[in-house]
Motif scaffolding. Structure first.
Motif, short mmCIF file in Angstrom:
data_model
loop_
_atom_site.label_atom_id
_atom_site.label_comp_id
_atom_site.label_asym_id
_atom_site.label_seq_id
_atom_site.Cartn_x
_atom_site.Cartn_y
_atom_site.Cartn_z
N PRO A 29 1.09 -16.28 -31.85
CA PRO A 29 2.44 -16.59 -32.28
C PRO A 29 3.20 -15.27 -32.92
N VAL A 30 2.44 -14.34 -33.15
CA VAL A 30 3.14 -13.21 -33.85
C VAL A 30 3.90 -12.54 -32.83
N LEU A 31 3.17 -12.32 -31.49
CA LEU A 31 3.50 -11.54 -30.42
C LEU A 31 4.45 -12.52 -29.73
N PHE A 32 4.63 -13.80 -29.79
CA PHE A 32 5.39 -14.75 -29.00
C PHE A 32 6.14 -15.92 -30.00
N PRO A 33 7.03 -15.37 -30.59
CA PRO A 33 7.55 -16.39 -31.79
C PRO A 33 8.07 -17.67 -30.88
N GLY A 34 7.41 -18.77 -31.68
CA GLY A 34 7.81 -19.91 -30.91
C GLY A 34 6.73 -20.67 -30.32
N LEU A 35 5.63 -19.97 -30.02
CA LEU A 35 4.45 -20.43 -29.29
C LEU A 35 3.69 -21.02 -30.54
N ASP A 36 3.64 -22.41 -30.19
CA ASP A 36 2.82 -23.30 -31.07
C ASP A 36 2.33 -24.67 -30.30
N GLY A 37 1.72 -25.60 -31.17
CA GLY A 37 1.06 -26.70 -30.57
C GLY A 37 0.44 -26.60 -29.26
N PRO A 38 0.45 -27.33 -28.35
CA PRO A 38 -0.37 -27.53 -27.06
C PRO A 38 -0.47 -26.46 -26.44
N GLU A 39 0.71 -25.55 -26.34
CA GLU A 39 0.94 -24.33 -25.42
C GLU A 39 -0.18 -23.48 -26.16
N LEU A 40 -0.17 -23.31 -27.44
CA LEU A 40 -0.87 -22.07 -28.09
C LEU A 40 -2.25 -22.52 -27.96
N ARG A 41 -2.67 -23.76 -28.06
CA ARG A 41 -4.05 -24.41 -27.98
C ARG A 41 -4.57 -23.95 -26.57
N THR A 42 -3.74 -24.12 -25.62
CA THR A 42 -4.29 -23.76 -24.48
C THR A 42 -4.46 -22.27 -24.22
N LEU A 43 -3.38 -21.43 -24.58
CA LEU A 43 -3.79 -19.99 -24.39
C LEU A 43 -5.17 -19.68 -25.38
N VAL A 44 -5.52 -20.11 -26.31
CA VAL A 44 -6.54 -19.84 -27.03
C VAL A 44 -7.50 -20.25 -26.60
N GLU A 45 -7.75 -21.55 -25.54
CA GLU A 45 -8.85 -22.03 -24.99
C GLU A 45 -9.25 -20.88 -23.82
N HIS A 46 -8.10 -20.13 -23.17
CA HIS A 46 -8.30 -19.67 -21.86
C HIS A 46 -8.25 -17.94 -22.04
N ALA A 154 -13.30 -17.13 -18.11
CA ALA A 154 -13.51 -18.00 -16.71
C ALA A 154 -12.08 -17.93 -15.86
N PRO A 155 -11.92 -16.66 -15.52
CA PRO A 155 -10.65 -16.64 -14.80
C PRO A 155 -10.51 -17.47 -13.47
N ASP A 156 -9.46 -17.97 -12.97
CA ASP A 156 -9.37 -18.42 -11.60
C ASP A 156 -7.77 -17.94 -11.41
N PRO A 157 -7.27 -18.15 -9.99
CA PRO A 157 -5.95 -17.84 -10.02
C PRO A 157 -4.96 -18.69 -10.54
N LEU A 158 -5.40 -20.19 -10.63
CA LEU A 158 -4.30 -20.96 -11.38
C LEU A 158 -4.34 -20.68 -12.72
N VAL A 159 -5.21 -20.64 -13.28
CA VAL A 159 -5.44 -20.42 -14.85
C VAL A 159 -4.56 -18.83 -15.00
N LEU A 160 -4.71 -17.83 -14.27
CA LEU A 160 -4.08 -16.43 -14.29
C LEU A 160 -2.51 -16.72 -14.15
N ARG A 161 -2.15 -17.46 -13.22
CA ARG A 161 -0.58 -17.58 -12.83
C ARG A 161 -0.08 -18.47 -14.27
N GLY A 162 -0.69 -19.38 -14.65
CA GLY A 162 -0.36 -20.17 -15.87
C GLY A 162 -0.09 -19.23 -17.15
N LEU A 163 -1.09 -18.44 -17.30
CA LEU A 163 -1.24 -17.45 -18.58
C LEU A 163 0.24 -16.41 -18.28
#
Length: 566
Positions: A29-46, A154-163
């Motif tokens: 969130p420090v790097l990407f202000p406004g990032l929180d909630g489900p999107e933050l949890r998804t990034l932390v997961e991946h 655990a990268p795959d193309p779909l996850v990578l494009r999403g990130l």
């Protein structure tokens, strides 16, 4: 007064402290202000915070050891090569990449949370009085290579494009990257969001493995904001064509080992292929830059891309390299003439159309036939097309007629997949001879006819036109299709294999081949709707489309008066 060394050490110490104090959930969130909630949890997961990086400029290895020791870092020496940073420095400072010996160290650091991370230390040795002093000073001031990094889990193309998409949504901008064959890792660089609340202005996604397929789109986005670099890369594309052709013509791929094998030194390669070592080294360095070979401490080896240029391997594209770097390369010099006058550049250059030109030269004809077969990955799904599987289930068998079927690459695949089918291949005399040799194992199941489009045989169950119609203008296509329609029984299907232009203008190999066909053949690629109109003019109807690899398409065609249920 702070010396150059202590200045580098101070920055490196700050980097070490930063790595110890941060964690993934707090840093994002420090790097990407406004990032929180489900999107933050998804990034932390991946992805997880893995390191921060600093570029330093010791005068020698002794100074490097002192600097690292002062920061409490104990890395393994000597540094490994850093391909990505070397290339970035070369572009930024207009230097030859080979003159920049950039190393990389990754000493471990334990965070206050107990997590094991690293400090990534890029090392460019700058001896006293070196002409690299100016590079070092500019980099210290600009801090272009200082960044924080996240490793993808655990990268795959779909996850990578999403990130990548999520980073962009919160203000990050593509800032280059690359593949490092020495460690088999792919790097995506981003400029941090303008509102980022941290001193680092760059963010890295590090992905274990080779992900250049996803990286290509990321780099294209970066280059779109670097117009001068984009123009230079476009203008030098012809150099790549010739580099691949020379590499192939010299048969260098045939004496190199592939991924997982040992590297081969330039002197040994030059001796095996009869080349000058210094010149071959220049060629190989260029091909390493474009991902065809990889350079290691023991020499050069082929990548998966370069392995496709070996002679005799399954799926080899050697013939394409020689054809596109040979006669088609020569004729492309007349592209402006074609655009201006409408005359096909190949005919303007060689004095005759490409069919006649190749037919008069047996070696060139064989190379052309091989180049047509080299793109055969497009055919992989074709035997499973419903029209063919249905024909294969007909009691007593059925017949597939391949009109202008070349050397039988596609027909051979169809008959191999369906033992109950028989085949007929119609071609010109010299091509039929090559097809007989290729398909001789099929014995009486395959019949060969010498003729042209007016000789399409009757009584087939499935007719095939594979990469034929794009050779011709619309009126000639209508004539070819009428010949097929007259020969087709009422129940027969026609499968047309082409690269259909996307109706929405999306990126496609078909767009490049459209230019190629105009320049070298006098034909064109078309949209599916355009083909549909040609089919209708011949009394046929387009009833289905199936996508193929390499941006190909199977257009399923039937007689227009055939009942829908038939």
């Amino acid at each position: 007064m702070i010396t150059t060394l202590s200045g580098d050490t101070s920055r490196l110490l700050s980097t070490v402290d930063f790595v110890k104090e941060q964690d993934t959930a707090a840093l994002l969130p420090v790097l990407f202000p406004g990032l929180d909630g489900p999107e933050l949890r998804t990034l932390v997961e991946h992805c997880r915070f893995s390191h921060a990086a600093q570029l330093v400029f010791p005068a020698n290895e002794t100074e490097l050891r002192s600097m690292l020791s002062a920061c409490g870092l104990v890395p393994a020496l000597p540094p490994g090569p850093s391909v990505v940073v070397r290339e970035r420095l070369a572009v930024r400072h207009q230097r030859r990449a080979g003159d920049l010996d950039v190393g990389i160290l990754r000493p471990p650091v334990v965070g206050v949370d107990g997590a094991h991370r690293m400090v990534e230390v890029f090392v460019l040795t700058v001896p006293p009085g070196s002409d690299l002093d100016a590079v070092a000073e500019a980099e210290r001031e600009g801090q272009h290579e200082a960044h924080v990094a996240f490793e993808v889990v655990a990268p795959d193309p779909l996850v990578l494009r999403g990130l990548c998409a999520t980073f962009a949504r919160y203000g990050a901008t593509a800032d280059g990257g690359g593949y490092n064959p020495h460690e088999n890792g792919t790097v995506f660089y981003f400029g941090a969001a303008a509102e980022a609340k941290v001193g680092y202005r760059r963010v890295e996604l590090y992905v274990p493995g080779d992900h250049r397929d996803v990286l290509s789109a990321h780099l294209a986005e970066h280059r779109s904001r670097q117009p001068a670099e984009t123009v230079l890369r476009l203008l030098t594309g012809a150099w790549t064509t010739q580099a691949l052709a020379a590499f192939t013509e010299l048969r260098v791929p045939d004496v190199m080992e592939g991924e997982g094998g040992r590297g081969t030194g330039v002197e040994e390669l030059a001796r095996k292929v009869g080349a000058r070592p210094r010149n071959l080294a220049t060629l190989l360095r260029y091909l390493a830059m474009v991902g065809v070979v990889a350079e290691g401490r023991d020499g050069f080896r082929l990548t998966a891309v370069g392995a496709l240029l070996r002679d005799g391997d399954q799926g080899s594209m050697r013939a394409l390299a020689l054809m596109y770097g040979g006669p088609f390369y020569q004729s492309f010099a007349g592209l402006g003439h074609t655009v201006r006058t409408g005359q096909v550049a190949f005919e303007h250059h060689f004095g005759e159309n490409h069919f006649d030109h190749f037919a008069r030269d047996p070696e060139l004809a064989e190379l052309f036939d091989q180049s047509m077969a080299a793109g055969s990955a497009m055919f992989d799904p074709v035997p499973a097309h419903p029209a063919l599987t249905a024909a294969a289930g007909v009691p007593g068998g059925a017949t597939v007629v391949d009109v202008a079927g070349g050397t039988g690459e596609l027909l051979g695949r169809v008959l191999a997949a369906h033992p109950r089918l028989n085949g007929v291949l119609l071609e010109r005399p010299h091509v039929v001879d090559a097809a007989r040799r290729r398909l001789e194992d099929l014995g009486p199941r395959c019949t060969f006819l010498v003729g042209d489009f007016a000789d399409v045989p009757e009584s087939g169950d499935v007719y095939v036109l594979s990469r034929v119609l794009h050779d011709w203008d619309d009126e000639q296509c209508r004539e070819i299709l009428r010949h097929c329609a007259r020969a087709m029984p009422a129940h027969a299907d026609l499968l047309v294999v082409e690269r259909a232009l996307p109706a929405d203008g999306a990126f496609s190999l078909a767009t490049a081949w459209d230019l190629h066909m105009m320049c070298n053949v006098g034909g064109r690629e078309r949209t599916a709707a355009h083909y549909g109109g040609l089919f209708a003019d011949a009394g046929l109807a387009l009833v289905g489309e199936v996508p193929l690899p390499l941006d190909g398409t199977v257009l399923h065609v039937r007689k227009a008066d055939r009942p829908a249920s038939a």
